[in-house]
Design a protein around this motif. Sequence first.
Motif, short mmCIF file in Angstrom:
data_model
loop_
_atom_site.label_atom_id
_atom_site.label_comp_id
_atom_site.label_asym_id
_atom_site.label_seq_id
_atom_site.Cartn_x
_atom_site.Cartn_y
_atom_site.Cartn_z
N SER A 34 0.81 -1.23 0.00
CA SER A 34 0.00 0.00 0.00
C SER A 34 0.84 1.27 0.00
N LEU A 35 2.16 1.12 0.18
CA LEU A 35 3.07 2.27 0.17
C LEU A 35 4.12 2.09 -0.91
N GLU A 36 4.44 3.19 -1.58
CA GLU A 36 5.56 3.22 -2.52
C GLU A 36 6.55 4.25 -1.98
N LEU A 37 7.68 3.78 -1.47
CA LEU A 37 8.70 4.68 -0.93
C LEU A 37 9.72 4.99 -2.02
N ALA A 38 9.94 6.29 -2.25
CA ALA A 38 10.90 6.75 -3.25
C ALA A 38 11.96 7.59 -2.55
N MET A 39 13.22 7.33 -2.86
CA MET A 39 14.32 8.06 -2.24
C MET A 39 14.62 9.34 -3.03
N TYR A 40 14.72 10.46 -2.33
CA TYR A 40 15.15 11.71 -2.94
C TYR A 40 16.68 11.72 -2.90
N ASP A 41 17.30 11.93 -4.05
CA ASP A 41 18.76 11.88 -4.14
C ASP A 41 19.40 13.20 -4.56
N GLY A 42 18.68 14.30 -4.47
CA GLY A 42 19.20 15.56 -4.97
C GLY A 42 19.75 16.52 -3.93
N PRO A 47 21.38 24.30 -4.80
CA PRO A 47 22.21 25.49 -4.55
C PRO A 47 21.91 26.04 -3.16
N LEU A 48 22.84 26.84 -2.65
CA LEU A 48 22.57 27.48 -1.37
C LEU A 48 21.36 28.38 -1.50
N PHE A 49 20.49 28.31 -0.50
CA PHE A 49 19.27 29.11 -0.56
C PHE A 49 19.59 30.60 -0.48
N ASN A 50 18.98 31.34 -1.36
CA ASN A 50 19.07 32.80 -1.36
C ASN A 50 17.71 33.29 -1.83
N VAL A 62 16.03 22.75 -7.61
CA VAL A 62 14.95 23.18 -6.71
C VAL A 62 13.60 22.78 -7.30
N LEU A 63 13.44 22.97 -8.60
CA LEU A 63 12.20 22.53 -9.25
C LEU A 63 11.98 21.04 -9.07
N ALA A 64 13.04 20.25 -9.24
CA ALA A 64 12.93 18.80 -9.09
C ALA A 64 12.53 18.44 -7.66
N LEU A 65 13.12 19.10 -6.67
CA LEU A 65 12.75 18.87 -5.27
C LEU A 65 11.28 19.18 -5.04
N LEU A 93 17.81 22.39 2.16
CA LEU A 93 16.68 21.77 1.46
C LEU A 93 15.36 22.32 2.00
N LEU A 94 15.25 22.37 3.32
CA LEU A 94 14.01 22.87 3.92
C LEU A 94 13.78 24.34 3.57
N ASP A 95 14.85 25.13 3.54
CA ASP A 95 14.70 26.55 3.18
C ASP A 95 14.13 26.70 1.78
N TRP A 96 14.52 25.82 0.86
CA TRP A 96 13.98 25.89 -0.51
C TRP A 96 12.50 25.50 -0.55
N LEU A 97 12.01 24.80 0.47
CA LEU A 97 10.60 24.41 0.51
C LEU A 97 9.72 25.42 1.22
N VAL A 98 10.31 26.34 1.97
CA VAL A 98 9.51 27.31 2.74
C VAL A 98 8.55 28.08 1.84
#
Length: 178
Positions: A34-42, A47-50, A62-65, A93-98
């Motif tokens: 019932s679950l499909e686990l996919a690993m993020y490898d990026g 790049p550093l968040f700015n 960032v688009l791929a993430l 990574l989290l900063d790019w998702l904010v």
Amino acid sequence: MSTPRRVLCLCGSLRQVSSNRAALEAAQRLAPASLELAMYDGLAALPLFNPDNEVDPLPSAVLALREAVGRADALLVACPEYAHGVPGPFKNLLDWLVGSLEFPGKPVLLLNASARGSYHAQEALAEILRTMSAELLTTQPMPVALPGAGCSAGQVLASAERCAELRVALDCLVAELA
């Protein structure tokens, strides 16, 4: 038969041989149908968040993430503790998702892959995720007591105790995503 729910696995470590990655890879192999686990490898490619760069067009990494997060029904995070904090690359990574539209309200389950029970980074990570409007699935990270750096998914899977801990975490995801 229903479509499996997609869970994106985020490892907070850049190490070649990481216990956090081993825990996530073992979870992939133990996941029910019932679950499909996919690993993020990026992680290393971000790049550093700015904030000045958070404009169209976004950097391709960032688009791929953001697209991977958007496709996921939930996130499974295993992040080490460095000097009592969240490692810089993972915070980046989290900063790019904010500022993303894909992240708010996303169910997130945290794994704590430390045999010593590290908690400083786990508490900081939970606070960051709450601030970002994540839906934390548990009040505390799910423990998977791995020996530390240098273990493999095979070693995790060879331990009945570690498999049982991972199955508890996977059961939590199944219950949440049902």
